[in-house]
Structure formats: structure tokens, C-alpha cells
Design a protein around this motif. Structure first.
Motif, mmCIF file in Angstrom:
data_model
loop_
_atom_site.group_PDB
_atom_site.id
_atom_site.type_symbol
_atom_site.label_atom_id
_atom_site.label_comp_id
_atom_site.label_asym_id
_atom_site.label_seq_id
_atom_site.Cartn_x
_atom_site.Cartn_y
_atom_site.Cartn_z
ATOM 1 N N ALA A 95 -26.111 10.281 -19.043
ATOM 2 C CA ALA A 95 -25.620 9.911 -17.894
ATOM 3 C C ALA A 95 -24.917 10.963 -16.865
ATOM 4 N N LYS A 96 -24.029 11.367 -17.733
ATOM 5 C CA LYS A 96 -23.372 12.656 -16.981
ATOM 6 C C LYS A 96 -24.263 13.907 -16.629
ATOM 7 N N VAL A 97 -25.205 14.204 -17.713
ATOM 8 C CA VAL A 97 -26.008 15.267 -17.288
ATOM 9 C C VAL A 97 -26.870 14.779 -16.165
ATOM 10 N N VAL A 98 -27.552 14.003 -16.061
ATOM 11 C CA VAL A 98 -28.339 13.426 -14.846
ATOM 12 C C VAL A 98 -27.806 13.233 -13.808
ATOM 13 N N SER A 99 -26.509 12.973 -13.621
ATOM 14 C CA SER A 99 -25.668 12.710 -12.486
ATOM 15 C C SER A 99 -25.301 14.398 -11.890
ATOM 16 N N PHE A 100 -25.054 15.217 -12.893
ATOM 17 C CA PHE A 100 -24.904 16.263 -12.416
ATOM 18 C C PHE A 100 -26.026 17.291 -12.077
ATOM 19 N N VAL A 102 -28.398 15.892 -10.617
ATOM 20 C CA VAL A 102 -29.137 15.282 -9.301
ATOM 21 C C VAL A 102 -28.209 15.722 -8.178
ATOM 22 N N VAL A 103 -26.845 15.798 -8.595
ATOM 23 C CA VAL A 103 -26.055 16.046 -7.364
ATOM 24 C C VAL A 103 -26.158 17.463 -7.034
ATOM 25 N N GLY A 207 -31.373 8.969 -5.563
ATOM 26 C CA GLY A 207 -31.535 10.302 -5.247
ATOM 27 C C GLY A 207 -32.364 10.976 -6.299
ATOM 28 N N GLY A 208 -32.384 10.591 -7.575
ATOM 29 C CA GLY A 208 -32.872 11.186 -8.533
ATOM 30 C C GLY A 208 -34.468 10.670 -8.521
#
Length: 239
Positions: A95-100, A102-103, A207-208
Motif C-alpha cells: 500500500a505504501k509503494v502504490v501510494s508513493f 501514484v502520487v 488516481g491509480g
């Protein structure tokens, strides 16, 4: 964290708070002044409705920065995602990787949009170009990405793994690898769903999804922030 870094972080927080308060005060002041000016028959502020619309954009993104700083971005879980885990959990790491990722992608798309607007400037008010108001988008996404990376862990190896996955996505994006493969969209959607279930912010999921389908359709990433900008500065929102 040494004293110099602590001082820098505190000054950055102070700057974010002051900027958010200034924008909010200005957004409230302009309509109030316009109302008073009409009563006493004074000259109002040129393009005041448009200015308020764009201040709505600024206050929204500044609010997102403050929420990221306080680890209060809206998510489906009650446990903050961007915090140090006592033990490694693959779901939260994902989840942290995906958030980073995507942002960062949204930051890049926003930066491209600003460059295009800078090349073909349009004024929204006297001496205020549209590209200037849009700079809040890449800056905000960049600061949120930094917050994600800093708050997620104190382990340098953990941070390196997040950066490596982001680099992998950059390579895929720049080379266009797998862009024609329809199955990748479904795998990406599955990863996004898992990430949201493990605490990724809602905007990361939305956003993803946009990034996946725009990228698969060979649509520039700048189209996403462009649409965000169009919606947020809509005349209906400030009223």
C-alpha cells in the motif's frame, strides 16, 4: 534526526501552515469585500469570482498536504498507513509503494501540465497567469510523496525498496513496456484494491485507476491533473 533537520522540518511546517491560513483568509476576504464594495458603490476586485475559484484549488491541495503531514488522509482503515510498523507486513508495504508511485505519477502529470500552460500562457486575472495557479498541484504532490517516504519507516532499506519499485514503474512508463497488454490493467486494478484495503488513501485508489486506464489508452498523464483543475475551478464550487 539532528537539530538542523528538525529545524528545517519545523520551518517547512510553519510555512505550510502560514500559506494555508493566508489562502483561506484571502478566499473568505474577496467575497466579503465584493459584497461591501457593492453596498458602498466602490470598485471591486477584478476577476474576483475566478480568483476565488482558483483559491479553492489551492486550499484543497494545501489541505491535502496538511492531512498527509498528520497522517489523516481519508482511507478505508482506521490505522494510519504512513507510520512505522513494528514488524514487516507485505500488505502495508504494498500500500505504501502504490501510494508513493501514484502520487509521483500525478506529480509528473501536473508538472507536464504546468509546462504546457507556461508555453502557452493565459491570464485568469490581470497579471496572473493560469500556469502560476496550477503550480500548487506538482508542489503538493511532491510534498505528499516526501511525507509518505519519510513517515513510512526509519529503515533505509525499507525506503530503498519503495524507491526501487517507483524506479521500476518509471522505467516501464518511459519505455512503454506492457502498455499494449490488456491483462496488466486487471493486475494493476487488483493491486490497487489490495492497497486500498490495507490503508492506501482513497484518492490513491481513484488516481491509480485513472493512471492505469489513461496509460493503457496512450493518453498523456497530464490529462488527469488537467481534468482535476477543470473540475475544481468550476464556478459552482466556490458558491
Amino acid at each position: 534526526m539532528n537539530r538542523a533537520k528538525v529545524h528545517l522540518v519545523e520551518r517547512l511546517k510553519w510555512g505550510e501552515d502560514i500559506l494555508a491560513l493566508t489562502v483561506f483568509f484571502t478566499m473568505v476576504f474577496i467575497p466579503a469585500f465584493e459584497t461591501f464594495a457593492r453596498i458602498v458603490n466602490f470598485r471591486g476586485i477584478p476577476a474576483s469570482p475566478v480568483l476565488v475559484q482558483h483559491l479553492t484549488l489551492w486550499i484543497g491541495f494545501l489541505g491535502a498536504i496538511l492531512a498527509a503531514r498528520q497522517n489523516k488522509l481519508i482511507a478505508l482503515t482506521t490505522t494510519p498507513l504512513f507510520s512505522i510498523d513494528e514488524q514487516f507486513q507485505f500488505g502495508r508495504w504494498l500500500a505504501k509503494v502504490v501510494s508513493f508511485v501514484v502520487v509521483l505519477t500525478l506529480m509528473w502529470g501536473s508538472w507536464v501540465l504546468v509546462k504546457i500552460e507556461f508555453a502557452f500562457p493565459v491570464d485568469i486575472a490581470p497579471n496572473i497567469p493560469r500556469w502560476f495557479t496550477q503550480t500548487v498541484m506538482p508542489l503538493s504532490f511532491g510534498l505528499i510523496a516526501v511525507q509518505i517516504l519519510i513517515k513510512s519507516t526509519n529503515n533505509n532499506l525499507y525506503r530503498a525498496s519503495i524507491l526501487m519499485m517507483a524506479l521500476l514503474w518509471v522505467i516501464i512508463g518511459l519505455t512503454g513496456a506492457f502498455q499494449d497488454d490488456y491483462w496488466l490493467k486487471w493486475i494493476g486494478l487488483g493491486i490497487l484494491c489490495i492497497s486500498v484495503l490495507y490503508g492506501a488513501p482513497i484518492f490513491v485508489g481513484l488516481g491509480g485507476v485513472a493512471i492505469l486506464f489513461f496509460w493503457g489508452d496512450f493518453t498523456p498523464m497530464s490529462a488527469i491533473p488537467a481534468e482535476m483543475y477543470r473540475i475544481v475551478v468550476s464556478p459552482t464550487l466556490p458558491t
